[in-house]
Design a protein around this motif. Structure first.
Motif, PDB file in Angstrom:
ATOM      1  N   ASP A  13      23.027  17.256   8.336  1.00  0.00           N
ATOM      2  CA  ASP A  13      23.200  18.623   7.831  1.00  0.00           C
ATOM      3  C   ASP A  13      23.998  18.630   6.526  1.00  0.00           C
ATOM      4  O   ASP A  13      24.965  17.870   6.379  1.00  0.00           O
ATOM      5  N   HIS A  14      23.604  19.514   5.610  1.00  0.00           N
ATOM      6  CA  HIS A  14      24.312  19.659   4.338  1.00  0.00           C
ATOM      7  C   HIS A  14      24.580  21.146   4.133  1.00  0.00           C
ATOM      8  O   HIS A  14      23.638  21.924   3.966  1.00  0.00           O
ATOM      9  N   LYS A  15      25.869  21.497   4.118  1.00  0.00           N
ATOM     10  CA  LYS A  15      26.219  22.904   3.957  1.00  0.00           C
ATOM     11  C   LYS A  15      26.399  23.208   2.473  1.00  0.00           C
ATOM     12  O   LYS A  15      27.182  22.540   1.785  1.00  0.00           O
ATOM     13  N   ILE A  16      25.688  24.188   1.982  1.00  0.00           N
ATOM     14  CA  ILE A  16      25.789  24.562   0.557  1.00  0.00           C
ATOM     15  C   ILE A  16      25.738  26.079   0.434  1.00  0.00           C
ATOM     16  O   ILE A  16      25.352  26.782   1.383  1.00  0.00           O
ATOM     17  N   SER A  17      26.123  26.562  -0.733  1.00  0.00           N
ATOM     18  CA  SER A  17      26.058  28.009  -0.969  1.00  0.00           C
ATOM     19  C   SER A  17      24.595  28.425  -1.152  1.00  0.00           C
ATOM     20  O   SER A  17      23.764  27.634  -1.622  1.00  0.00           O
ATOM     21  N   ALA A  18      24.349  29.650  -0.781  1.00  0.00           N
ATOM     22  CA  ALA A  18      22.973  30.151  -0.905  1.00  0.00           C
ATOM     23  C   ALA A  18      22.530  30.176  -2.357  1.00  0.00           C
ATOM     24  O   ALA A  18      21.367  29.920  -2.671  1.00  0.00           O
ATOM     25  N   SER A  19      23.490  30.475  -3.252  1.00  0.00           N
ATOM     26  CA  SER A  19      23.110  30.545  -4.673  1.00  0.00           C
ATOM     27  C   SER A  19      22.681  29.173  -5.192  1.00  0.00           C
ATOM     28  O   SER A  19      21.769  29.073  -6.014  1.00  0.00           O
ATOM     29  N   THR A  20      23.348  28.115  -4.710  1.00  0.00           N
ATOM     30  CA  THR A  20      22.939  26.770  -5.104  1.00  0.00           C
ATOM     31  C   THR A  20      21.588  26.426  -4.482  1.00  0.00           C
ATOM     32  O   THR A  20      20.703  25.865  -5.137  1.00  0.00           O
ATOM     33  N   ALA A  21      21.435  26.780  -3.214  1.00  0.00           N
ATOM     34  CA  ALA A  21      20.181  26.471  -2.522  1.00  0.00           C
ATOM     35  C   ALA A  21      18.988  27.140  -3.188  1.00  0.00           C
ATOM     36  O   ALA A  21      17.868  26.627  -3.160  1.00  0.00           O
ATOM     37  N   ARG A  22      19.264  28.270  -3.819  1.00  0.00           N
ATOM     38  CA  ARG A  22      18.157  29.007  -4.451  1.00  0.00           C
ATOM     39  C   ARG A  22      17.603  28.292  -5.690  1.00  0.00           C
ATOM     40  O   ARG A  22      16.582  28.704  -6.234  1.00  0.00           O
ATOM     41  N   LEU A  23      18.270  27.253  -6.140  1.00  0.00           N
ATOM     42  CA  LEU A  23      17.684  26.473  -7.235  1.00  0.00           C
ATOM     43  C   LEU A  23      16.402  25.792  -6.768  1.00  0.00           C
ATOM     44  O   LEU A  23      15.574  25.373  -7.578  1.00  0.00           O
ATOM     45  N   VAL A  27      13.252  26.859  -0.934  1.00  0.00           N
ATOM     46  CA  VAL A  27      14.317  27.426  -0.104  1.00  0.00           C
ATOM     47  C   VAL A  27      14.544  28.893  -0.473  1.00  0.00           C
ATOM     48  O   VAL A  27      14.730  29.740   0.402  1.00  0.00           O
ATOM     49  N   ALA A  28      14.508  29.187  -1.766  1.00  0.00           N
ATOM     50  CA  ALA A  28      14.728  30.568  -2.206  1.00  0.00           C
ATOM     51  C   ALA A  28      13.708  31.511  -1.584  1.00  0.00           C
ATOM     52  O   ALA A  28      14.049  32.619  -1.145  1.00  0.00           O
ATOM     53  N   SER A  29      12.479  31.057  -1.537  1.00  0.00           N
ATOM     54  CA  SER A  29      11.422  31.886  -0.959  1.00  0.00           C
ATOM     55  C   SER A  29      11.682  32.117   0.528  1.00  0.00           C
ATOM     56  O   SER A  29      11.513  33.236   1.039  1.00  0.00           O
ATOM     57  N   LEU A  30      12.137  31.054   1.197  1.00  0.00           N
ATOM     58  CA  LEU A  30      12.447  31.162   2.621  1.00  0.00           C
ATOM     59  C   LEU A  30      13.605  32.134   2.852  1.00  0.00           C
ATOM     60  O   LEU A  30      13.559  32.991   3.743  1.00  0.00           O
ATOM     61  N   LEU A  31      14.641  31.994   2.017  1.00  0.00           N
ATOM     62  CA  LEU A  31      15.808  32.872   2.158  1.00  0.00           C
ATOM     63  C   LEU A  31      15.437  34.325   1.912  1.00  0.00           C
ATOM     64  O   LEU A  31      15.940  35.235   2.576  1.00  0.00           O
ATOM     65  N   GLN A  32      14.567  34.521   0.981  1.00  0.00           N
ATOM     66  CA  GLN A  32      14.136  35.889   0.673  1.00  0.00           C
ATOM     67  C   GLN A  32      13.454  36.518   1.891  1.00  0.00           C
ATOM     68  O   GLN A  32      13.717  37.674   2.237  1.00  0.00           O
ATOM     69  N   ASP A  33      12.633  35.744   2.533  1.00  0.00           N
ATOM     70  CA  ASP A  33      11.950  36.245   3.735  1.00  0.00           C
ATOM     71  C   ASP A  33      12.951  36.546   4.839  1.00  0.00           C
ATOM     72  O   ASP A  33      12.851  37.559   5.545  1.00  0.00           O
ATOM     73  N   LEU A  34      13.932  35.646   4.990  1.00  0.00           N
ATOM     74  CA  LEU A  34      14.918  35.830   6.053  1.00  0.00           C
ATOM     75  C   LEU A  34      15.800  37.043   5.792  1.00  0.00           C
ATOM     76  O   LEU A  34      16.138  37.797   6.697  1.00  0.00           O
ATOM     77  N   GLU A  35      16.184  37.221   4.533  1.00  0.00           N
ATOM     78  CA  GLU A  35      17.016  38.378   4.181  1.00  0.00           C
ATOM     79  C   GLU A  35      16.284  39.669   4.497  1.00  0.00           C
ATOM     80  O   GLU A  35      16.856  40.636   4.976  1.00  0.00           O
ATOM     81  N   ALA A  36      14.998  39.659   4.240  1.00  0.00           N
ATOM     82  CA  ALA A  36      14.207  40.863   4.491  1.00  0.00           C
ATOM     83  C   ALA A  36      14.127  41.160   5.980  1.00  0.00           C
ATOM     84  O   ALA A  36      14.137  42.319   6.400  1.00  0.00           O
ATOM     85  N   SER A  37      14.102  40.101   6.799  1.00  0.00           N
ATOM     86  CA  SER A  37      13.925  40.328   8.234  1.00  0.00           C
ATOM     87  C   SER A  37      15.247  40.472   8.988  1.00  0.00           C
ATOM     88  O   SER A  37      15.330  41.197   9.968  1.00  0.00           O
ATOM     89  N   LYS A  38      16.331  39.813   8.502  1.00  0.00           N
ATOM     90  CA  LYS A  38      17.578  39.823   9.270  1.00  0.00           C
ATOM     91  C   LYS A  38      18.710  40.585   8.599  1.00  0.00           C
ATOM     92  O   LYS A  38      19.718  40.885   9.243  1.00  0.00           O
ATOM     93  N   ILE A  46      20.383  27.560   9.448  1.00  0.00           N
ATOM     94  CA  ILE A  46      20.020  26.138   9.340  1.00  0.00           C
ATOM     95  C   ILE A  46      18.559  26.046   8.946  1.00  0.00           C
ATOM     96  O   ILE A  46      17.675  26.538   9.643  1.00  0.00           O
ATOM     97  N   VAL A  47      18.342  25.427   7.803  1.00  0.00           N
ATOM     98  CA  VAL A  47      16.976  25.308   7.289  1.00  0.00           C
ATOM     99  C   VAL A  47      16.529  23.847   7.401  1.00  0.00           C
ATOM    100  O   VAL A  47      17.089  22.965   6.732  1.00  0.00           O
ATOM    101  N   PRO A  48      15.556  23.567   8.208  1.00  0.00           N
ATOM    102  CA  PRO A  48      15.069  22.181   8.288  1.00  0.00           C
ATOM    103  C   PRO A  48      14.223  21.816   7.067  1.00  0.00           C
ATOM    104  O   PRO A  48      13.403  22.614   6.614  1.00  0.00           O
ATOM    105  N   ILE A  49      14.486  20.628   6.555  1.00  0.00           N
ATOM    106  CA  ILE A  49      13.688  20.121   5.419  1.00  0.00           C
ATOM    107  C   ILE A  49      12.944  18.882   5.930  1.00  0.00           C
ATOM    108  O   ILE A  49      13.421  17.751   5.800  1.00  0.00           O
TER     109      ILE A  49
END
Lengths: 166, 263
Positions: A13-23, A27-38, A46-49
């Motif tokens: 596991d690697h913990k990072i800020s969402a803003s960094t992950a959005r690079l 991942v950014a696309s995934l986060l966008q979907d999650l934000e919309a739903s949750k 936890i995002v599996p890669i």
């Protein structure tokens, strides 16, 4: 969104800020979907890669962290200091790219899968250095490629590029 | 090592020109990306020509070669760079006309230079040479640019024919006139006038002949003239001395005009 965790295919596991992950656009696309739903108050995500191993994922995230830091620095620096920031960025990238061909290959694949344009450009540029100045047979050896052009096709390429290949 | 097309295209895009050319012979995947009309354009589009490259003879071959793969590059990248180097007379004299002449005909029509830009690019320059395309005649479009540059000078010993083409009305007018020439007359100072009454497109015929001349094939020239023009043996011998020369046209009666001379 708070920090998130990216989990490599070997379970690290690697913990990072969402803003960094959005690079990573993936991942950014995934986060966008999650934000919309949750919504914004979601638990630590936890995002599996699945396509990237721990070692490579760590290297990718190093790049993302540094990229974000440099972006912040550029924004915060006055114009007169921009060349110095650029020089530091280039120096860091040169050190960062001192990897073996095998590592470079995995990094390219990860950058492609995670869709990190800056890293992909950096890696492919480095990979081009492995091709530059080499003959076709040397390139094949470097990349582990099999010669699959027919003699006629090779002749055709040679004929139409005679001025450059001679 | 099996890379997807996206990263592989990106890798190839980073290569310098020489390596790109070499890479075509690596394997089918490399070749397909480099030669594919859509993907190839992107890859070759990153080619940069630095000033010293323009001094190399290979640049001339490169331009025609590259144009067949990614025609749009010419307009987007090469033309502005060449325009930047207008002051370099050596390049203008030796490289640009030859590069232009090597352009594939279909690629030439990718260009959409206005009269003004053509003049900016080619105008007011020293005499230059224009060689016909190796594999076929120059297109009327390119010939019209050539006309904007200078004049076409076919030398026939002591015989000559002059056609004035007004430049100030723009390239399209020049083009129209070049493609609609009929009943050219060649004046032979020794033997009196000879008339070329041709039913075929005379412009293309001229270019065809010019191409044969530059390829140094007198037998073919004779054959072409005998079968297409029915010229006399004397005229054939004179024509063998022919050459094409492009020259800048000086001010003529207060307005710029382009002359096409057969002399």
């Amino acid at each position: 969104m708070p920090d998130i965790v990216l989990r490599s295919n070997d379970g690290a596991d690697h913990k990072i800020s969402a803003s960094t992950a959005r690079l990573s656009r993936t991942v950014a696309s995934l986060l966008q979907d999650l934000e919309a739903s949750k919504g914004e108050d979601a638990e630590l995500l936890i995002v599996p890669i699945p396509n990237v191993c721990n070692c490579t994922l760590k290297k990718v995230l190093d790049f993302c962290e540094q990229q974000r830091a440099f972006d912040d620095l550029v924004r915060a620096s006055p114009a007169a200091q921009q060349p110095e920031v650029t020089r530091k960025t280039q120096a860091w990238r040169e050190t960062y790219m001192k990897v073996s061909t095998d590592e470079l290959y995995h990094l390219v694949m990860a950058a492609h899968y995670l869709d990190v344009p800056g890293l992909l450009g950096l890696c492919t540029d480095a990979m081009a250095d492995h091709i530059r100045g080499k003959s076709p047979s040397q390139v094949r050896a470097c990349f582990g490629l099999k010669p699959n052009l027919s003699p006629e096709e090779e002749d055709d390429i040679r004929r139409s590029n005679l001025w450059a290949l001679s | 090592m099996d890379l997807p097309d996206g990263p592989l295209t990106s890798i190839l895009r980073h290569l310098p020109l020489e390596s790109k050319i070499q890479a075509q012979a690596v394997c089918k995947t490399f070749r397909d990306i480099l030669c594919n009309p859509s993907g190839g354009s992107g890859v070759w589009g990153s080619v940069r020509l630095e000033d010293p490259v323009f001094d190399a003879a290979s640049t001339i071959a490169l331009a025609g070669w590259l144009m067949q793969r990614a025609p749009g590059i010419w307009l987007l990248q090469y033309m502005p760079r060449m325009a930047d180097m207008q002051r370099k007379q050596e390049i203008l004299r030796n490289v640009i006309p030859k590069v232009a002449a090597r352009l594939a005909p279909e690629a030439a029509f990718e260009l959409d230079l206005t009269s003004a830009s053509a003049e900016a690019l080619f105008g007011n320059q020293e005499p230059a040479w224009l060689m016909p395309h190796r594999d076929g005649p120059l297109t009327p479009y390119w010939a019209s640019l050539a006309g904007a540059l200078t004049r076409l000078d076919l030398r026939f010993d002591q015989s000559f024919l002059t056609l004035d083409l007004p430049l100030d009305r723009g390239v399209p007018v020049v083009l129209e006139q070049l493609t609609n020439l009929r009943g050219l007359t060649m004046r032979d100072t020794k033997r009196g006038p000879m008339h070329l009454d041709r039913s075929l497109d005379p412009f293309l015929d001229m270019q065809h002949l010019a191409g044969l001349m530059f390829m140094g094939k007198p037998a073919k020239i004779k054959h072409a003239l005998q079968t297409r023009y029915e010229w006399t043996p004397e005229a054939l011998e004179i024509l063998l001395l022919a050459r094409i020369r492009l020259q800048e046209e000086a001010q003529m009666q207060g307005s710029r005009r382009t002359s096409m001379l057969w002399c």
